[in-house]
Motif scaffolding. Structure first.
Motif, short mmCIF file in Angstrom:
data_model
loop_
_atom_site.label_atom_id
_atom_site.label_comp_id
_atom_site.label_asym_id
_atom_site.label_seq_id
_atom_site.Cartn_x
_atom_site.Cartn_y
_atom_site.Cartn_z
N ASP A 30 9.60 16.97 -25.27
CA ASP A 30 9.33 15.56 -25.48
C ASP A 30 8.46 15.11 -24.31
OD1 ASP A 30 9.27 12.81 -25.73
OD2 ASP A 30 11.41 12.61 -26.12
N ALA A 31 7.18 14.94 -24.57
CA ALA A 31 6.22 14.65 -23.51
C ALA A 31 6.29 13.21 -23.00
CB ALA A 31 4.80 14.97 -24.00
N GLY A 35 10.93 15.59 -17.14
CA GLY A 35 12.03 16.53 -17.28
C GLY A 35 12.11 17.23 -18.62
N THR A 36 11.49 16.67 -19.65
CA THR A 36 11.55 17.27 -21.00
C THR A 36 10.17 17.63 -21.52
OG1 THR A 36 11.41 15.08 -22.04
CG2 THR A 36 13.62 15.97 -21.62
N GLY A 37 9.15 17.49 -20.70
CA GLY A 37 7.78 17.61 -21.18
C GLY A 37 7.05 18.89 -20.90
N GLN A 38 7.72 19.96 -20.55
CA GLN A 38 7.00 21.20 -20.26
C GLN A 38 7.48 22.32 -21.17
OE1 GLN A 38 6.65 22.26 -16.16
NE2 GLN A 38 5.11 23.79 -16.61
N ALA A 39 6.74 22.51 -22.26
CA ALA A 39 7.07 23.55 -23.24
C ALA A 39 6.82 24.94 -22.67
CB ALA A 39 6.24 23.36 -24.50
N VAL A 78 4.98 13.53 -27.88
CA VAL A 78 6.01 12.65 -27.34
C VAL A 78 7.11 12.39 -28.36
CG1 VAL A 78 4.44 11.51 -25.73
CG2 VAL A 78 4.76 10.55 -28.02
N THR A 79 7.04 13.03 -29.52
CA THR A 79 8.01 12.78 -30.59
C THR A 79 9.36 13.43 -30.29
OG1 THR A 79 6.17 12.74 -32.14
CG2 THR A 79 8.37 12.87 -33.08
N ASP A 96 3.54 9.64 -19.70
CA ASP A 96 3.54 10.77 -20.64
C ASP A 96 3.03 12.02 -19.93
OD1 ASP A 96 4.43 9.19 -22.69
OD2 ASP A 96 2.53 9.16 -23.79
N ILE A 97 3.47 13.16 -20.43
CA ILE A 97 3.06 14.45 -19.90
C ILE A 97 2.01 15.05 -20.84
CG2 ILE A 97 3.84 16.80 -19.34
CD1 ILE A 97 4.93 14.51 -17.49
#
Length: 123
Positions: A30-31, A35-39, A78-79, A96-97
Protein backbone atom coordinates in the motif's frame (compact mmCIF):
# COMPACT_ATOMS: atom_id res chain seq x y z
CA UNK A 1 12.25 -16.44 -12.23
CA UNK A 2 13.23 -16.44 -8.58
CA UNK A 3 10.34 -18.05 -6.68
CA UNK A 4 10.05 -18.79 -2.98
CA UNK A 5 7.25 -20.05 -0.75
CA UNK A 6 6.22 -17.52 1.92
CA UNK A 7 3.31 -17.19 4.34
CA UNK A 8 0.57 -14.92 2.99
CA UNK A 9 -0.69 -12.32 5.47
CA UNK A 10 -4.00 -12.03 3.60
CA UNK A 11 -5.92 -13.90 0.92
CA UNK A 12 -3.93 -13.16 -2.25
CA UNK A 13 -4.54 -13.68 -5.95
CA UNK A 14 -2.09 -14.11 -8.82
CA UNK A 15 -0.38 -10.78 -9.50
CA UNK A 16 -0.86 -9.24 -6.05
CA UNK A 17 2.36 -7.58 -4.94
CA UNK A 18 3.32 -7.67 -1.30
CA UNK A 19 5.83 -6.41 1.23
CA UNK A 20 7.39 -8.46 4.01
CA UNK A 21 5.84 -7.36 7.31
CA UNK A 22 7.67 -7.65 10.65
CA UNK A 23 5.51 -10.72 11.45
CA UNK A 24 7.33 -12.59 8.64
CA UNK A 25 4.25 -12.69 6.40
CA UNK A 26 3.64 -11.18 2.96
CA UNK A 27 1.02 -8.40 3.12
CA UNK A 28 -0.51 -6.28 0.34
CA UNK A 29 1.66 -3.35 -0.65
CA UNK A 30 0.00 0.00 0.00
CA UNK A 31 1.98 2.96 -1.31
CA UNK A 32 0.09 5.34 0.98
CA UNK A 33 2.73 4.94 3.69
CA UNK A 34 6.42 4.19 4.04
CA UNK A 35 5.87 1.15 6.29
CA UNK A 36 3.64 -0.65 3.77
CA UNK A 37 4.92 0.79 0.51
CA UNK A 38 7.91 -1.33 -0.47
CA UNK A 39 6.96 -4.38 -2.51
CA UNK A 40 9.37 -7.28 -2.74
CA UNK A 41 7.26 -10.16 -4.08
CA UNK A 42 4.36 -11.00 -6.40
CA UNK A 43 1.92 -13.82 -5.64
CA UNK A 44 2.07 -16.29 -8.51
CA UNK A 45 -0.73 -18.44 -7.15
CA UNK A 46 -3.84 -17.88 -5.07
CA UNK A 47 -3.15 -18.18 -1.36
CA UNK A 48 -5.12 -17.97 1.85
CA UNK A 49 -4.35 -15.86 4.91
CA UNK A 50 -1.74 -17.76 6.92
CA UNK A 51 -1.07 -20.26 4.13
CA UNK A 52 2.16 -21.04 2.32
CA UNK A 53 2.05 -19.30 -1.06
CA UNK A 54 4.52 -19.05 -3.94
CA UNK A 55 5.87 -15.55 -4.61
CA UNK A 56 7.96 -14.29 -7.51
CA UNK A 57 10.85 -12.08 -6.39
CA UNK A 58 12.43 -11.54 -9.81
CA UNK A 59 11.42 -12.58 -13.31
CA UNK A 60 8.65 -12.55 -15.90
CA UNK A 61 4.95 -12.86 -15.09
CA UNK A 62 2.00 -13.14 -17.46
CA UNK A 63 -1.70 -12.53 -16.98
CA UNK A 64 -3.99 -12.59 -20.00
CA UNK A 65 -6.15 -9.83 -18.43
CA UNK A 66 -3.26 -7.36 -18.31
CA UNK A 67 -3.14 -4.74 -21.05
CA UNK A 68 0.07 -2.88 -20.25
CA UNK A 69 1.78 -0.27 -22.41
CA UNK A 70 4.86 -2.21 -23.50
CA UNK A 71 8.15 -0.72 -22.31
CA UNK A 72 6.55 1.52 -19.66
CA UNK A 73 7.15 1.15 -15.92
CA UNK A 74 4.70 -0.59 -13.59
CA UNK A 75 4.25 0.87 -10.10
CA UNK A 76 2.95 -0.25 -6.70
CA UNK A 77 -0.44 1.34 -5.99
CA UNK A 78 -1.98 3.14 -3.03
CA UNK A 79 -5.01 0.82 -3.13
CA UNK A 80 -3.59 -2.04 -1.07
CA UNK A 81 -6.28 -4.59 -1.94
CA UNK A 82 -6.28 -7.85 -3.88
CA UNK A 83 -6.06 -7.45 -7.68
CA UNK A 84 -5.39 -3.70 -7.25
CA UNK A 85 -1.69 -3.50 -6.41
CA UNK A 86 -0.24 -2.75 -9.88
CA UNK A 87 -0.62 0.29 -12.12
CA UNK A 88 1.21 2.15 -14.85
CA UNK A 89 0.32 5.40 -13.12
CA UNK A 90 2.69 6.48 -10.36
CA UNK A 91 1.23 7.55 -7.00
CA UNK A 92 0.99 11.35 -6.66
CA UNK A 93 -0.36 12.09 -3.16
CA UNK A 94 1.49 13.67 -0.29
CA UNK A 95 3.55 11.03 1.60
CA UNK A 96 2.83 8.41 -1.11
CA UNK A 97 5.63 6.00 -1.96
CA UNK A 98 6.75 5.72 -5.60
CA UNK A 99 8.26 2.35 -6.40
CA UNK A 100 8.82 0.93 -9.87
CA UNK A 101 8.17 -2.79 -9.54
CA UNK A 102 8.70 -3.77 -13.14
CA UNK A 103 8.58 -2.99 -16.82
CA UNK A 104 5.71 -4.05 -19.10
CA UNK A 105 6.56 -6.43 -21.91
CA UNK A 106 7.61 -8.09 -24.07
CA UNK A 107 3.86 -8.33 -24.75
CA UNK A 108 0.96 -6.32 -23.28
CA UNK A 109 -0.01 -9.24 -21.01
CA UNK A 110 3.47 -9.68 -19.51
CA UNK A 111 5.79 -7.79 -17.23
CA UNK A 112 9.34 -8.17 -16.03
CA UNK A 113 9.00 -8.06 -12.24
CA UNK A 114 12.09 -6.52 -10.65
CA UNK A 115 11.03 -4.30 -7.72
CA UNK A 116 13.32 -1.36 -7.08
CA UNK A 117 14.75 -1.38 -3.56
CA UNK A 118 15.18 2.39 -3.68
CA UNK A 119 11.88 4.21 -3.17
CA UNK A 120 10.80 7.85 -3.27
CA UNK A 121 8.40 9.47 -0.82
CA UNK A 122 6.43 12.40 -2.21
CA UNK A 123 6.69 15.49 -0.01
Amino acid sequence: GLIFSMVAGATVAFGDICYLKSDGEMHFVDADAHGTGQAIGMAIEAGSDGGATKFLFYGFARDDTWAWTIGAPVYATVTGTSTNTLSQTAPTGSADIVQIVGIAGPTADMMFFNPALVIVEIA
